[in-house]
Write a protein that holds these residues in place. Structure first.
Motif, PDB file in Angstrom:
ATOM      1  N   UNK A   1      21.411 -75.885 -65.853  1.00 62.08           N
ATOM      2  CA  UNK A   1      21.217 -74.498 -65.446  1.00 62.08           C
ATOM      3  C   UNK A   1      21.979 -74.150 -64.184  1.00 62.08           C
ATOM      4  N   UNK A   2      21.983 -75.056 -63.207  1.00 67.79           N
ATOM      5  CA  UNK A   2      22.555 -74.731 -61.908  1.00 67.79           C
ATOM      6  C   UNK A   2      23.949 -75.294 -61.670  1.00 67.79           C
ATOM      7  N   UNK A   3      24.400 -76.224 -62.508  1.00 64.46           N
ATOM      8  CA  UNK A   3      25.739 -76.780 -62.326  1.00 64.46           C
ATOM      9  C   UNK A   3      26.741 -76.190 -63.301  1.00 64.46           C
ATOM     10  N   UNK A   4      26.237 -75.667 -64.434  1.00 63.37           N
ATOM     11  CA  UNK A   4      27.128 -75.117 -65.441  1.00 63.37           C
ATOM     12  C   UNK A   4      27.744 -76.159 -66.351  1.00 63.37           C
ATOM     13  N   UNK A   5      27.402 -77.430 -66.164  1.00 65.54           N
ATOM     14  CA  UNK A   5      27.951 -78.476 -67.033  1.00 65.54           C
ATOM     15  C   UNK A   5      26.919 -78.857 -68.084  1.00 65.54           C
TER      16      UNK A   5
ATOM     17  N   UNK B   1      24.493 -77.190 -50.116  1.00 66.10           N
ATOM     18  CA  UNK B   1      24.991 -76.597 -51.350  1.00 66.10           C
ATOM     19  C   UNK B   1      26.338 -77.146 -51.746  1.00 66.10           C
ATOM     20  N   UNK B   2      27.228 -77.302 -50.776  1.00 63.26           N
ATOM     21  CA  UNK B   2      28.562 -77.844 -51.047  1.00 63.26           C
ATOM     22  C   UNK B   2      28.472 -79.291 -51.526  1.00 63.26           C
ATOM     23  N   UNK B   3      27.655 -80.092 -50.843  1.00 68.94           N
ATOM     24  CA  UNK B   3      27.521 -81.499 -51.222  1.00 68.94           C
ATOM     25  C   UNK B   3      26.902 -81.634 -52.609  1.00 68.94           C
ATOM     26  N   UNK B   4      25.956 -80.763 -52.942  1.00 64.84           N
ATOM     27  CA  UNK B   4      25.338 -80.817 -54.261  1.00 64.84           C
ATOM     28  C   UNK B   4      26.359 -80.499 -55.348  1.00 64.84           C
ATOM     29  N   UNK B   5      27.197 -79.492 -55.125  1.00 65.28           N
ATOM     30  CA  UNK B   5      28.219 -79.164 -56.110  1.00 65.28           C
ATOM     31  C   UNK B   5      29.213 -80.307 -56.280  1.00 65.28           C
ATOM     32  N   UNK B   6      29.539 -80.988 -55.184  1.00 66.41           N
ATOM     33  CA  UNK B   6      30.420 -82.148 -55.274  1.00 66.41           C
ATOM     34  C   UNK B   6      29.770 -83.255 -56.099  1.00 66.41           C
ATOM     35  N   UNK B   7      28.481 -83.455 -55.871  1.00 65.19           N
ATOM     36  CA  UNK B   7      27.752 -84.466 -56.621  1.00 65.19           C
ATOM     37  C   UNK B   7      27.760 -84.160 -58.116  1.00 65.19           C
ATOM     38  N   UNK B   8      27.643 -82.882 -58.459  1.00 65.40           N
ATOM     39  CA  UNK B   8      27.579 -82.489 -59.856  1.00 65.40           C
ATOM     40  C   UNK B   8      28.888 -82.730 -60.602  1.00 65.40           C
TER      41      UNK B   8
ATOM     42  N   UNK C   1      25.982 -88.136 -64.693  1.00 61.98           N
ATOM     43  CA  UNK C   1      24.788 -87.831 -63.917  1.00 61.98           C
ATOM     44  C   UNK C   1      23.590 -88.390 -64.667  1.00 61.98           C
ATOM     45  N   UNK C   2      22.668 -89.001 -63.944  1.00 59.59           N
ATOM     46  CA  UNK C   2      21.478 -89.589 -64.558  1.00 59.59           C
ATOM     47  C   UNK C   2      20.251 -88.882 -64.001  1.00 59.59           C
ATOM     48  N   UNK C   3      19.558 -88.159 -64.858  1.00 62.84           N
ATOM     49  CA  UNK C   3      18.348 -87.442 -64.477  1.00 62.84           C
ATOM     50  C   UNK C   3      17.126 -88.290 -64.805  1.00 62.84           C
ATOM     51  N   UNK C   4      16.065 -88.134 -64.033  1.00 60.73           N
ATOM     52  CA  UNK C   4      14.866 -88.943 -64.255  1.00 60.73           C
ATOM     53  C   UNK C   4      13.971 -88.370 -65.343  1.00 60.73           C
ATOM     54  N   UNK C   5      14.291 -87.173 -65.830  1.00 58.16           N
ATOM     55  CA  UNK C   5      13.476 -86.563 -66.874  1.00 58.16           C
ATOM     56  C   UNK C   5      14.255 -85.442 -67.542  1.00 58.16           C
ATOM     57  N   UNK C   6      13.850 -85.047 -68.744  1.00 58.19           N
ATOM     58  CA  UNK C   6      14.503 -83.907 -69.399  1.00 58.19           C
ATOM     59  C   UNK C   6      14.426 -82.623 -68.580  1.00 58.19           C
ATOM     60  N   UNK C   7      13.350 -82.445 -67.809  1.00 56.47           N
ATOM     61  CA  UNK C   7      13.224 -81.249 -66.969  1.00 56.47           C
ATOM     62  C   UNK C   7      14.342 -81.214 -65.934  1.00 56.47           C
ATOM     63  N   UNK C   8      14.626 -82.351 -65.315  1.00 54.74           N
ATOM     64  CA  UNK C   8      15.697 -82.403 -64.316  1.00 54.74           C
ATOM     65  C   UNK C   8      17.056 -82.224 -64.991  1.00 54.74           C
ATOM     66  N   UNK C   9      17.223 -82.765 -66.196  1.00 55.36           N
ATOM     67  CA  UNK C   9      18.473 -82.560 -66.939  1.00 55.36           C
ATOM     68  C   UNK C   9      18.701 -81.075 -67.200  1.00 55.36           C
TER      69      UNK C   9
END
Length: 276
Positions: free
Chosen positions: A65-69, A40-47, A52-60
């Motif tokens: 939703x989960x990063x707040x950005x 969880x900590x590493x994911x927040x750091x990544x965000x 950030x490059x998502x592979x699809x609109x669903x991932x974007x």
């Protein structure tokens, strides 16, 4: 440079996956797990990366939703090698392996193809329930609870209509053997099998829960459904060879616009932006 400024997100977030679990599993895998908390900590750091490059609109949407950005999130879909995956390349590969079990079918039942190794998440259960009478399904991949699915097929009286091929080194002969590919995923960051099938000139039927649905124009280069109950009517419509031919040709044209070269150009543009 890529580690500092840009991150590629090719799957759903850890928090997204965690929310799908039971309360007990959440406790065990996150709240009481040092490794889970570290994820969880590493994911927040990544965000917090500049881009950030998502592979699809669903991932974007998942990132938002989960990063707040909401800014600095790009979408670059994966590419496909349209030379390796093409009607011609698949045909040549099949001719070089004439002893294989599968081959082009001109008459008889409609040949459906399912490719994937997480049978439940990729919606195999729903597909089995909605198989029209005039179809045969080939399953490529080795999913979890493989014995369970074989028993399910037997209980449904589908032994002669569902073929489990297991894992394979080259899926192209199966694309050639099929009339169309079905990806009824419950959740899927993208779904490379669908793009490969499109490159081979196959119509695809995908769920709205699959990221690849963003490049499928319903009724033009494939079909998109939201409920499994819609599957049967779509598959029956695709029993018409002229419909399959038209949609398969359009699918190939779509794949030609989603090459790895195009993806590289998009990444280069993003790098240019973040380095300015």
């Amino acid at each position: 440079l890529g580690d500092v400024y840009k991150r590629q997100i090719h799957t759903f977030s850890y928090r997204h996956n965690l929310e799908k679990q039971s309360v007990f599993k959440k406790l065990n895998d996150f709240y009481l797990s040092p490794r889970g908390r570290l994820y969880g900590v590493l994911e927040q750091k990544q965000m917090r990366s500049r881009a950030l490059v998502a592979v699809s609109p669903i991932v974007k949407a998942d990132i938002k939703n989960y990063s707040g950005r909401s800014s600095g999130i790009h979408v670059v879909t994966p590419g496909v090698d349209v030379d390796a995956f093409s009607p011609v390349a698949a045909g040549n590969r099949r001719q070089a392996d004439p002893g294989g079990r599968s081959g082009p079918i001109q008459k008889g039942p409609i040949r459906l193809l399912f490719v994937g190794s997480e049978f439940r998440r990729k919606g195999l259960d729903a597909l089995l329930r909605e198989l029209p009478d005039n179809t045969v399904l080939t399953v490529v991949g080795k999913g979890e609870r493989h014995d369970h699915y074989q028993q399910l097929v037997h209980a449904m009286g589908l032994d002669k209509r569902v073929i489990f091929e297991g894992l394979c080194d080259d899926v192209r002969p199966f694309y050639l053997a099929a009339h169309l590919l079905v990806l009824p995923s419950l959740r899927e960051a993208f779904g490379m099998a669908a793009l490969e099938a499109m490159a081979c000139g196959l119509p695809v039927v995908v769920s709205t829960a699959a990221g690849v649905a963003s490049i499928v124009d319903d009724g033009h280069n494939g079909f998109v459904f939201s409920q499994p109950s819609e599957l049967r009517a779509i598959l029956e419509r695709l029993s018409d060879p002229e419909v399959r031919k038209t949609i398969g040709g359009n699918a190939r044209c779509t794949a030609m616009r989603h090459t790895w070269e195009r993806a590289a150009d998009q990444y280069e543009a993003i790098y240019g932006d973040v380095c300015d």
